[in-house]
Design an enzyme around this catalytic site. Structure first.
Site, PDB file in Angstrom:
ATOM      1  N   SER A 103      49.347  60.409  27.959  1.00 32.90           N
ATOM      2  CA  SER A 103      48.734  60.508  29.209  1.00 32.90           C
ATOM      3  C   SER A 103      47.437  61.195  28.975  1.00 32.90           C
ATOM      4  O   SER A 103      47.487  62.132  28.265  1.00 32.90           O
ATOM      5  CB  SER A 103      49.752  61.012  30.179  1.00 32.90           C
ATOM      6  OG  SER A 103      49.124  61.887  31.174  1.00 32.90           O
ATOM      7  N   LYS A 104      46.342  61.084  29.840  1.00 29.22           N
ATOM      8  CA  LYS A 104      45.297  61.778  29.674  1.00 29.22           C
ATOM      9  C   LYS A 104      45.258  62.989  30.566  1.00 29.22           C
ATOM     10  O   LYS A 104      44.498  63.827  30.449  1.00 29.22           O
ATOM     11  CB  LYS A 104      44.013  60.789  30.217  1.00 29.22           C
ATOM     12  CG  LYS A 104      44.157  60.217  31.604  1.00 29.22           C
ATOM     13  CD  LYS A 104      42.789  59.583  31.930  1.00 29.22           C
ATOM     14  CE  LYS A 104      43.156  58.706  33.302  1.00 29.22           C
ATOM     15  NZ  LYS A 104      41.986  57.999  33.820  1.00 29.22           N
ATOM     16  N   ARG A 105      46.482  62.833  31.634  1.00 27.67           N
ATOM     17  CA  ARG A 105      46.551  63.919  32.437  1.00 27.67           C
ATOM     18  C   ARG A 105      46.879  65.237  31.749  1.00 27.67           C
ATOM     19  O   ARG A 105      46.484  66.061  32.082  1.00 27.67           O
ATOM     20  CB  ARG A 105      47.770  63.547  33.316  1.00 27.67           C
ATOM     21  CG  ARG A 105      47.544  62.589  34.563  1.00 27.67           C
ATOM     22  CD  ARG A 105      46.284  63.100  35.623  1.00 27.67           C
ATOM     23  NE  ARG A 105      45.840  62.083  36.530  1.00 27.67           N
ATOM     24  CZ  ARG A 105      46.391  61.840  37.617  1.00 27.67           C
ATOM     25  NH1 ARG A 105      47.602  62.414  37.841  1.00 27.67           N
ATOM     26  NH2 ARG A 105      45.763  61.032  38.266  1.00 27.67           N
TER      27      ARG A 105
END
Length: 490
Positions: free
Chosen positions: A251-253
């Site tokens: 995830s880019k989060r």
RNA sequence: GGCCCCAUCGUCUAGCGGUCUAGGACGUCACCCUUUCAAGGUGAAGACACGAGUUCGAGUCUCGUUGGGGUCACCA
């Protein structure tokens, strides 16, 4: 055969999305079918204006061309869901009229509140179906309040829904555990569930390949197909790519880090900017969850297409094997013809503020080809060739192991004298001229060549010494040796 | 927590009942080559999560346990 990739324009393309697109694309190409791009922009809150461009840019970069889509058209358009509003409304109404769906009048806040209370009571969260059996009067009363209803699906309350997934086999769900999903939102746009079934039906999609996170809603989709009386597509739920630490999906989060603590790219554009080749990224992605079939891991995607089979997709999720991408990228770089590699090296060099002369670039390229794993590494290794001003290395870098300033100065001076007498300034001739000096000076090849390397390149890690001398030429070589002499106090 | 999916070296994987004393690749380590760094060559260490079954025989089938993942939105 018709497959599709249906991203939502809520940001740039995630690497997992690119792999989903790649698999759909490979499958279509393998069978001489059509690959369709459809934009799922039914969430106006999360819509980002530039993401469509970024999406298409990344797909094109990866070589995944589509036969039908928002920009290229096709017989099944429009390919942007917000332009298909009426279609969804028509079919939502059809479901209502046929008692397969109903209006529900709760507001988002009320539903939220309901969920919170359920959680507090440790009950499973979910819609309680309180409007499933509303009378005409009750509905009229809500309408009079000015409430705008959503359309919810009437899931069967009993029995099982069993579906055959090509890569997972038979999957069974108990209907009682499923929800009456919202099909049409209060804003008149469909949720994914309705849009997926309606669009894939009317676009005549034959195979739906999507990530496993869709598996839990598969029975809802299946019941929708049944409710409409349409023939469902063949489903294949792809494994997801997990974080390198194995915790959660990539995830880019929370930006993942490799074992050295360096950030790992997650978005397609990050890989593009990091100097990876599209052919390497495709190769890499195809190797996650699928394999060529004969122990080959290095291949071109056109060859993989010929062997692509859904049945051979691995059902297990996998950790993002980034070291393999480095390796594959290096291999693809080495396989490139020199002029082609040179062309791709230009951008990172120019982005670093360097002025790139084509002839010089063509000479430098073979010297870096086996030494870089990403295009961007050319800057650190060979950027010095393109700098307007040469910056000599400090004395301590020029002085090699077990040597002092005096010995280094002597080595430089003797080399300079020898080099000055060389007219044929080519690698072999230079090597032959310098080699005898090691004995005279009592130095190893490593020591003498090292001194010259740092003198001429200004770096301790560089392109090979004599090749570099040949490229920069005699005058410049002698000039740099003089500069090095000055550095070590010669 | 409910539901669903998954489980072979550190990692990506091959394996679809006997040919598995489990193969390949990346990474790691050693050696060779070598003017740095690479590339290349050779070699080494390294796995069937556990427990019951089924079977003459299980990494391969079944069940359970454990572990991991996903999902439970008027987001996709």
């Amino acid at each position: 055969m018709r497959t599709r990739f249906a991203p939502s324009p809520t940001g740039s393309l995630h690497i997992g999305g690119l792999r989903t697109a790649l698999f759909n694309w490979m499958f279509a190409r393998r069978h001489g079918g059509r690959f369709i791009l459809r934009i799922e922009d039914t969430d106006q809150k999360r819509y980002e204006p530039h993401s469509l461009e970024e999406l298409t840019e990344a797909l094109r970069w990866a070589g995944l061309n589509w036969d039908e889509g928002p920009d290229v058209g096709g017989d099944y358009g429009p390919y942007i869901q917000s332009e298909r509003r009426e279609l969804y409304q028509t079919w939502a109404n059809w479901l209502i009229e046929n008692d397969k769906a109903y209006y529900a009048y709760e507001t988002a806040e009320e539903l939220d509140q309901m969920r919170k209370e359920q959680m507090a009571r440790k009950q499973p969260p979910g819609y309680n179906r309180q409007h499933r059996t509303l009378s005409a009067d009750e509905r009229a009363a809500f309408e009079a309040e000015g409430r705008v209803p959503v359309v919810r699906f009437k899931m069967p309350l009993e029995g099982d829904t069993a579906i055959e997934d090509v890569i997972r086999g038979r999957v069974v769900f108990e209907n009682a555990t499923l929800q009456d999903m919202v099909l049409l939102k209060a804003d008149g746009l469909p949720t994914y569930h309705l849009a997926h079934v309606v669009d894939d039906h009317f676009m005549e999609i034959s195979h739906v390949m999507r990530a496993v996170e869709w598996l839990p809603s598969l029975p809802v989709h299946w019941q929708l197909w049944l409710a409409f009386g349409w023939e469902p597509p063949i489903y294949a739920h792809l494994p997801v790519i997990l974080n390198p630490d194995g915790k959660g999906k990539l995830s880019k989060r929370k930006p993942p880090k490799d074992k050295h603590g360096n950030p790992i790219p997650v978005m397609a554009h990050d890989f593009m900017k990091a100097g990876y080749l599209p052919e390497a990224l495709d190769n890499f992605l195809a190797n996650i969850g699928w394999n060529f079939g004969d122990d080959r891991e290095f291949f071109y995607i056109k060859d993989a297409v010929e062997r692509f089979e859904l049945e051979r997709i691995n059902e297990a999720n996998s950790t993002f094997p980034t070291e393999k991408l480095e390796w594959l990228n290096g291999l693809h770089i080495r396989e490139l013809p020199v002029d082609e590699l040179a062309a791709r090296l230009r951008k990172p060099l120019e982005d670093a503020g360097l002025t790139v002369d084509q002839d010089l670039l063509l000479k430098v390229t073979p010297q870096v080809q086996t030494r870089i794993k990403t295009l961007n590494e050319v800057v650190g290794l060979a950027g010095f060739f393109f700098k307007p001003e040469f910056t000599p290395a400090p004395a301590e870098a020029i002085i090699q192991k077990k040597m002092d300033a005096a010995a280094t100065a002597q080595a430089l001076a003797r080399s300079r004298a020898m080099l000055a007498g060389v007219d044929d300034f080519t690698t072999q001739a230079l090597h032959d001229a310098i080699q005898p000096l090691t004995e005279e000076l009592g130095l190893s090849n490593g020591q003498l060549f090292g001194v010259l390397r740092v003198a001429v390149t200004g770096q301790t890690i560089s392109t090979p010494t004599f090749e570099t001398m040949e490229i920069i030429g005699k005058d410049e070589t002698l000039r740099r040796i003089d500069l090095a002499l000055a550095q070590v106090g010669g």
